[in-house]
Design an enzyme around this catalytic site. Structure first.
Site, short mmCIF file in Angstrom:
data_model
loop_
_atom_site.label_atom_id
_atom_site.label_comp_id
_atom_site.label_asym_id
_atom_site.label_seq_id
_atom_site.Cartn_x
_atom_site.Cartn_y
_atom_site.Cartn_z
N HIS A 1 -8.34 -7.93 -7.82
CA HIS A 1 -8.61 -8.70 -6.53
C HIS A 1 -8.84 -7.85 -5.42
O HIS A 1 -8.14 -7.82 -4.40
CB HIS A 1 -7.56 -9.75 -6.43
CG HIS A 1 -7.32 -10.73 -7.54
ND1 HIS A 1 -6.78 -10.59 -8.61
CD2 HIS A 1 -7.72 -12.05 -7.61
CE1 HIS A 1 -6.84 -11.23 -9.51
NE2 HIS A 1 -7.31 -12.32 -8.92
N HIS B 1 0.81 -1.40 0.01
CA HIS B 1 0.00 0.11 -0.06
C HIS B 1 0.94 1.33 0.07
O HIS B 1 0.67 2.32 -0.67
CB HIS B 1 -0.79 -0.17 1.17
CG HIS B 1 -2.05 -1.10 1.13
ND1 HIS B 1 -2.43 -1.91 2.17
CD2 HIS B 1 -2.64 -1.39 -0.05
CE1 HIS B 1 -3.57 -2.52 1.52
NE2 HIS B 1 -3.30 -2.51 0.30
N ASP C 1 -3.52 -8.40 -7.58
CA ASP C 1 -3.22 -8.84 -6.44
C ASP C 1 -3.89 -9.99 -5.86
O ASP C 1 -4.82 -10.04 -5.04
CB ASP C 1 -3.27 -7.77 -5.21
CG ASP C 1 -3.19 -7.82 -3.83
OD1 ASP C 1 -2.16 -8.96 -3.73
OD2 ASP C 1 -3.59 -7.29 -2.85
N SER D 1 -6.71 -1.98 -0.36
CA SER D 1 -6.34 -1.26 -1.71
C SER D 1 -7.48 -0.28 -2.26
O SER D 1 -6.99 0.93 -2.72
CB SER D 1 -5.98 -2.10 -2.80
OG SER D 1 -4.80 -3.00 -2.21
N GLY E 1 -11.36 -11.39 -11.41
CA GLY E 1 -10.65 -10.37 -11.66
C GLY E 1 -9.90 -10.49 -12.74
O GLY E 1 -9.39 -9.33 -13.44
#
Length: 288
Positions: free
Chosen positions: A41, A18, A172, A108, A152
């Site tokens: 994701h 992050h 991710d 995220s 995704g």
């Protein structure tokens, strides 16, 4: 899939991912033109650290104290880390935590939503229905934000090329299933075929060094565009299964590698479990 990120929220891998994600978003915002942020994701918007259950059949301490917990009250952080911690604090206040108390950890999508400008657009995909429902409750009614429940990897076909002609794609996956690295490579090929100038960021775990090395080699064999890799290892102890994590960044923003260099040793120092902790970056495919 059985994976739920709630138990791992706020761990060292989240801090690493992050912090870099926020800096990628900030770098893209150096230009006035808007862009698409696509999260393949996404998970849920915010995780309650006090309510996160341990994985089934396991009893062990939560992971966030060795991640965001180490930075929460730290002084003298470099600007990228201070920026990241300030955003986590804002997320806690927004979620209703008592001032100054670490209770919640943003995912995220929350970071992207918090720093986006009016001209930026978010598309968030999550495969697990329960997690997608939480994500929709958090974000679906916001302007220029779309939430989808689905695979995704199909998001790249659905959203690329974007009308903005600029995009940051975060891939991710949980790496719970065998063949995930192969699926990531296929998604990247599809994304670059549709939108070769996009910025793509892929998070990956480091369990066995050979897996990450094979992933790098397979990507390089495709003759891809400029690609930067950066990794954090919190330990060199062979008894620890997941020793670190990495981020592959395709078409990184200008001078992004230079901006990472002073940050990486701080991350290793703050998050390392022993003297074997390291953080580094390099060009997998150099800039022309």
């Amino acid at each position: 899939m059985k994976y739920r990120h709630a138990y791992h929220a706020g761990n060292y891998a989240d801090v690493f991912k992050h912090t870099l994600l926020v800096q990628l978003l900030r770098a893209l915002q150096q230009k006035e033109q808007g862009f698409l942020y696509l999260d393949t994701h996404a998970g849920r918007g915010v995780y309650d650290l006090a309510a996160a259950p341990a994985p089934a059949g396991r009893s062990r301490a939560p992971e966030w104290p060795e991640g965001i917990g180490r930075l929460w009250d730290a002084a003298g952080l470099p600007p990228p880390l201070a920026d990241y911690v300030a955003l986590v604090r804002a997320g806690n206040e927004q979620a209703g935590s008592a001032r100054g108390r670490l209770r919640f950890y943003p995912g995220s999508p929350w970071f992207a939503a918090r720093v986006r400008r009016p001209q930026d657009r978010l598309a968030l995909w999550e495969r697990q229905p329960e997690e997608a429902k939480a994500l929709q409750a958090e974000f679906a009614r916001r302007r220029r934000m779309a939430v989808a429940c689905g695979d995704g990897y199909g998001a790249l076909r659905a959203h690329l090329p974007p009308p903005e002609r600029r995009a940051l794609v975060l891939i991710d996956p949980p790496f719970e299933e065998k063949g995930e690295f192969t699926a990531v490579l296929g998604a990247l090929r599809e994304g670059l075929r549709r939108f070769p100038t996009g910025v793509y960021a892929v998070w990956y775990p480091i369990t066995e060094r050979t897996q990450a090395d094979d992933f790098h080699a397979a990507w390089r064999a495709l003759a891809p565009p400029p690609t930067l890799w950066t990794e954090l290892a919190v330990t060199a102890n062979p008894r620890v299964r997941m020793k670190g994590c990495g981020l592959l960044i395709i078409n990184p923003p200008w001078r992004f590698a230079d901006e990472l260099q002073p940050l990486l040793p701080v991350l290793a120092g703050k998050l390392g479990l022993d003297a074997g902790a390291t953080a580094r970056c390099g060009w997998l495919v150099p800039e022309a």
